[in-house]
Design an enzyme around this catalytic site. Structure first.
Site, short mmCIF file in Angstrom:
data_model
loop_
_atom_site.label_atom_id
_atom_site.label_comp_id
_atom_site.label_asym_id
_atom_site.label_seq_id
_atom_site.Cartn_x
_atom_site.Cartn_y
_atom_site.Cartn_z
CG ASP A 288 37.73 99.65 64.27
OD1 ASP A 288 38.20 99.82 62.90
OD2 ASP A 288 37.89 100.82 65.06
N GLY A 289 39.90 97.27 63.37
CA GLY A 289 41.14 97.19 63.79
C GLY A 289 41.80 96.21 62.56
N GLY B 241 43.31 97.67 59.97
CA GLY B 241 44.54 98.59 59.55
C GLY B 241 45.51 98.31 60.50
CD1 TRP C 11 46.10 91.25 63.57
CD2 TRP C 11 46.39 91.52 61.29
NE1 TRP C 11 46.43 90.32 62.79
CE2 TRP C 11 46.82 90.02 61.60
CE3 TRP C 11 46.61 91.61 59.97
CZ2 TRP C 11 47.20 89.03 60.62
CZ3 TRP C 11 47.07 90.82 59.19
CH2 TRP C 11 47.29 89.61 59.59
CG HIS D 116 40.78 95.81 54.69
ND1 HIS D 116 40.27 96.29 55.83
CD2 HIS D 116 41.33 96.86 54.09
CE1 HIS D 116 40.25 97.41 56.26
NE2 HIS D 116 41.10 97.88 54.94
CD1 TRP E 55 30.73 106.23 50.91
CD2 TRP E 55 31.91 105.37 49.58
NE1 TRP E 55 30.08 105.11 50.53
CE2 TRP E 55 30.70 104.67 49.64
CE3 TRP E 55 32.95 105.00 48.43
CZ2 TRP E 55 30.47 103.58 48.69
CZ3 TRP E 55 32.71 103.96 47.51
CH2 TRP E 55 31.46 103.21 47.66
NE ARG F 294 38.56 103.44 56.48
CZ ARG F 294 38.88 102.71 57.40
NH1 ARG F 294 39.21 101.43 57.01
NH2 ARG F 294 38.26 102.56 58.51
CG LEU G 85 23.53 83.24 61.09
CD1 LEU G 85 23.21 84.05 62.45
CD2 LEU G 85 24.95 83.25 60.86
NE ARG H 26 34.83 100.83 67.09
CZ ARG H 26 34.43 101.77 66.34
NH1 ARG H 26 33.28 102.52 66.60
NH2 ARG H 26 35.17 102.11 65.52
CB ILE I 69 27.65 103.76 68.33
CG1 ILE I 69 27.62 103.52 69.81
CG2 ILE I 69 26.67 102.92 67.62
CD1 ILE I 69 27.57 102.28 70.05
CD GLU J 106 22.80 94.63 78.50
OE1 GLU J 106 23.93 94.84 78.98
OE2 GLU J 106 21.49 94.79 78.86
#
Ligand code: IPE
Ligand code: IPE
Ligand code: MG
Length: 238
Positions: free
Chosen positions: A16-17, A19, A21, A33, A65, A67, A127, A186, A193, A205
């Site tokens: 998150d973040g 926008g 930034w 993005h 959606w 947005r 991974l 987050r 959440i 955690e």
């Protein structure tokens, strides 16, 4: 230092973040993005090199959606571009790619790009990177119920114990075969959440960092993992 835990097997991140930034830089939200996608690349590579088995990244929620259409279509294009450009990285680094969420809502070409990459990397053993796309826990759990109702007779379901039903739900979520989340991070400063892995993160955690996603680094992840190793996990026991 007293280490209580081994490294996490499954890290999940709410990225998150982007926008905020962009706003800080005097740029459009879409630029945030684009910058965020670069960080996805770095964090994924780092987790692969650090022998983390599972990394789940929340990239688009069932609520996103809401947005503006223009932002949504930019995100869809960015995603398709990312999948094409990263193909070589998944192959070179033996990374498996998977998606959770309901991809039926996406364009045919995006769905095909997702399915192709999942197929191409299905035997990779380093991974597993899981992208949560059009993902929301409520939607996932509701789809699981529909799946179960269609595949099991009501009579059979009503005879099961709660424990057996819980196992059945677990085995039919989009995350079936993945271990529960050990570490949920987050970025962006919000302490919520947002409908992400509610079932799977029941004993995760939690880590909330004010760092905006485009500024998140492998050094910060490394530091948070150090904190994770020092936490005492009890799972209801002593
Ligand atoms: C997260 O960044 C990316 C997505 C939800 C796709 P945001 O776009 O939510 O960024 P902020 O929260 O507005 O800063
Ligand atoms: C969560 O971020 C979803 C993703 C990171 C994909 P949001 O920005 O959508 O969450 P809210 O709206 O602040 O809860
Ligand atoms: Mg946000």
């Amino acid at each position: 230092m007293n280490l209580n835990n081994a490294l996490p097997q499954h890290i999940a991140i709410i990225m998150d973040g982007n926008g905020r930034w962009a706003r800080q830089q005097g740029k459009k939200r879409t630029q945030g993005h684009k910058e965020g996608a670069k960080v996805v690349r770095e964090i994924t590579q780092w987790c692969a090199n650090s022998h983390i088995p599972y990394l789940t990244l929340y990239a688009f929620s069932t609520e996103n959606w809401k947005r503006p259409k223009m932002e949504i279509s930019y995100l869809m294009k960015l995603l398709e571009k990312y999948l094409k450009e990263e193909r070589a990285t998944y192959l070179k680094n033996n990374i498996r790619f998977r998606v959770i969420g309901d991809i039926n809502a996406f364009s045919t070409s995006l769905q095909n790009a997702i399915l192709e990459l999942e197929h191409l990397t299905q035997n990779h053993t380093n991974l597993t990177q899981i992208l949560a796309l059009n993902y929301g826990s409520h939607n996932e759990i509701a789809r699981t119920f529909i799946k179960l109702a269609n595949s099991q007779s009501q009579n059979k379901l009503s005879k099961l114990t709660a424990q057996e039903v819980a196992e059945l739900i677990n085995a039919n979520l989009d995350t079936a075969t993945l271990p529960d989340v050990d570490m949920l991070i987050r970025t962006g400063g919000e302490k919520r959440i947002s409908n992400f892995l509610l079932w799977q993160a029941s004993y995760a955690e939690l880590f909330f960092t004010p760092t905006l996603w485009p500024n998140f680094t492998t050094d910060e992840l490394d530091k948070l993992m150090g904190e994770f190793c020092e936490r005492q996990r009890r799972f209801g026991g002593l």
